[in-house]
Enzyme design. Structure first.
Site, short mmCIF file in Angstrom:
data_model
loop_
_atom_site.label_atom_id
_atom_site.label_comp_id
_atom_site.label_asym_id
_atom_site.label_seq_id
_atom_site.Cartn_x
_atom_site.Cartn_y
_atom_site.Cartn_z
N ARG A 1 2.13 -13.04 -5.47
CA ARG A 1 1.19 -12.05 -6.03
C ARG A 1 -0.13 -12.74 -6.33
NH1 ARG A 1 1.49 -11.46 -11.02
NH2 ARG A 1 3.73 -11.06 -11.20
N LYS B 1 -9.84 0.76 8.06
CA LYS B 1 -10.69 1.43 9.04
C LYS B 1 -11.22 0.42 10.06
CE LYS B 1 -9.69 4.65 6.10
NZ LYS B 1 -10.53 5.00 4.96
N TYR C 1 -16.23 9.66 -0.45
CA TYR C 1 -14.88 9.75 0.13
C TYR C 1 -13.98 10.48 -0.89
CZ TYR C 1 -10.27 8.17 1.65
OH TYR C 1 -8.96 8.12 2.04
N ASP D 1 -19.56 0.64 -1.14
CA ASP D 1 -18.42 0.88 -0.25
C ASP D 1 -18.97 0.78 1.18
OD1 ASP D 1 -16.47 1.99 1.40
OD2 ASP D 1 -15.87 3.52 -0.05
#
Ligand SMILES: *Cc1c(COP(=O)(O)O)cnc(C)c1O
Length: 383
Positions: free
Chosen positions: A50, A199, A102, A174
């Protein structure tokens, strides 16, 4: 790597070196949760996956290089990356965010963080003046998405950075739609760049992953504390896939942009099409900023067929054969979507329509197929 490499070389070599164990050119998928210690605390820099994992670390170094940042952090998704940024804030802090955001970002802000006492104002950021008017002593962060989804407005990142500096605010961008191939917000004064690497970065519609990149050591330290403490990290295999995808980002983006330009022109000249949103047009309201800020105009566009409504727009996207009707974007294959009932369904209708997301709007993520095949598909669907 001492020599300063150019962007295309950085996608392949940025932060990468052959694996020390056997010289593997690609970082191995270190599919392990933990690492042997010789004595308590006696390890080789890795204790628990982690916190750190060698495959994830190889990706994080690469992410930093391609965005001209010093620190990269990978997350389980784009929204997990945004969630970490929001956790830098405290109750009663205010955020000013782009209005046609978004849909998932809007949902995260209003449904998760509003109830924790963080306040959001959604503002059309093409006007720096309108953003400035909304700043109060409680404002801590500007959240910019450009080009916007699905209206393809372009926001002046440098102007937002100047505003943020003047008022001592953080600026987060973003950069999912543009990718660092088209624009590198840190070089324009942003503090944090965020990606849905799902993406264009990964680029093959086969992984969900998010990223944050910054040049600020203290921000990086706080964000990596949150990354470890909240734990929304990607696994080694997803990190590997994303790293592999990034190596071809520049060649993919070049073809994505060429194909989108051809399709935008085709649609603009089509007698049955009312309007096309694509920042490459001279008449696009933010064309000048797009030209100055971006290397090319991207491969996302949206359009409204003449006389269309909710039903006829849906009928059109259902007729497409080569364009797949699907959420998401940025993969090698072309996708079509109906924002009002898909990506933007979580945004209230009145708010949605105020920013132009009408029921008849269709969004395309233009892939890297032969463009003539894509045009023939659109032609048969438009009829
Ligand atoms: C997809 C997307 C996100 C969310 O990323 P996930 O990887 O799906 O969590 C955020 N911003 C933009 C612009 C996106 O397209």
């Amino acid at each position: 790597m001492e020599k300063k490499l150019r962007f295309n070389s950085l996608t392949i070599h940025g932060g990468q070196a052959p694996d020390p164990a056997y010289g593997a050119v690609m970082p191995p998928i270190y599919q392990t949760s933990t690492y042997a210690q010789t004595t308590p605390g006696g390890h080789k820099g890795f204790e628990y996956s982690r916190t750190h994992n060698p495959t994830r670390q190889a990706l994080e170094k690469n992410l930093a290089h391609i965005e001209h940042g010093a620190f990269g952090l990978a997350f389980a998704s784009g929204l997990a990356a945004m969630d970490a940024v929001m956790k830098l804030l405290k109750p009663s802090d205010e955020v000013i965010a782009t209005d046609d955001l978004y849909g998932g970002s809007y949902r995260l802000f209003t449904k998760i963080f509003e109830p924790y006492g963080i306040h959001f104002r959604f503002v059309p950021m093409q006007s720096t003046e309108k953003v400035a008017q909304q700043i109060t002593p409680k404002t801590k962060l500007l959240w910019v998405e450009t080009p916007t989804n699905p209206m393809m407005n372009v926001i002046d990142i440098t102007a937002m950075a100047n505003l943020a500096k003047h008022h001592k605010l953080l600026l987060a961008v973003d950069n999912t739609f543009a990718s660092p191939y088209l624009q590198q917000p840190l070089t324009m004064g942003a503090d944090i760049v965020m990606h849905s690497a799902t993406k264009y970065l990964a680029g093959h519609s086969d992984v969900v992953l998010g990223a944050l990149i910054t040049n600020d050591a203290s921000l990086a330290e706080r964000l990596s504390f949150i990354q470890n403490a909240s734990g929304a990290v990607p696994g080694p295999f997803d990190s590997f896939l994303t790293l592999r995808g990034i190596k071809t980002l520049h060649v993919r983006m070049e073809r994505h942009c060429q194909n989108a330009a051809t399709i935008a022109q085709y649609l603009a000249h089509h007698p049955k099409i009312e309007s096309v949103n694509w920042p490459g047009f001279d008449h696009h309201p933010n064309h000048t900023i797009a030209q100055a800020q971006m290397k090319d105009f991207g491969a996302m566009l949206s359009f409204v067929p003449k006389g269309a409504n909710h039903q006829t727009a849906i009928a059109l996207v259902e007729k497409l054969k080569l364009f797949t009707l699907a959420e998401s974007l940025g993969g090698v294959e072309s996708l079509a979507g109906h924002p009002a009932s898909m990506t933007h369904a979580s945004i209230p209708k009145d708010l949605r329509e105020k920013s132009g997301v009408v029921d008849a709007l269709i969004r395309l993520s233009v892939g890297i197929e032969d463009v003539q095949d894509l045009i023939e598909d659109l032609e048969q669907a438009i009829g």
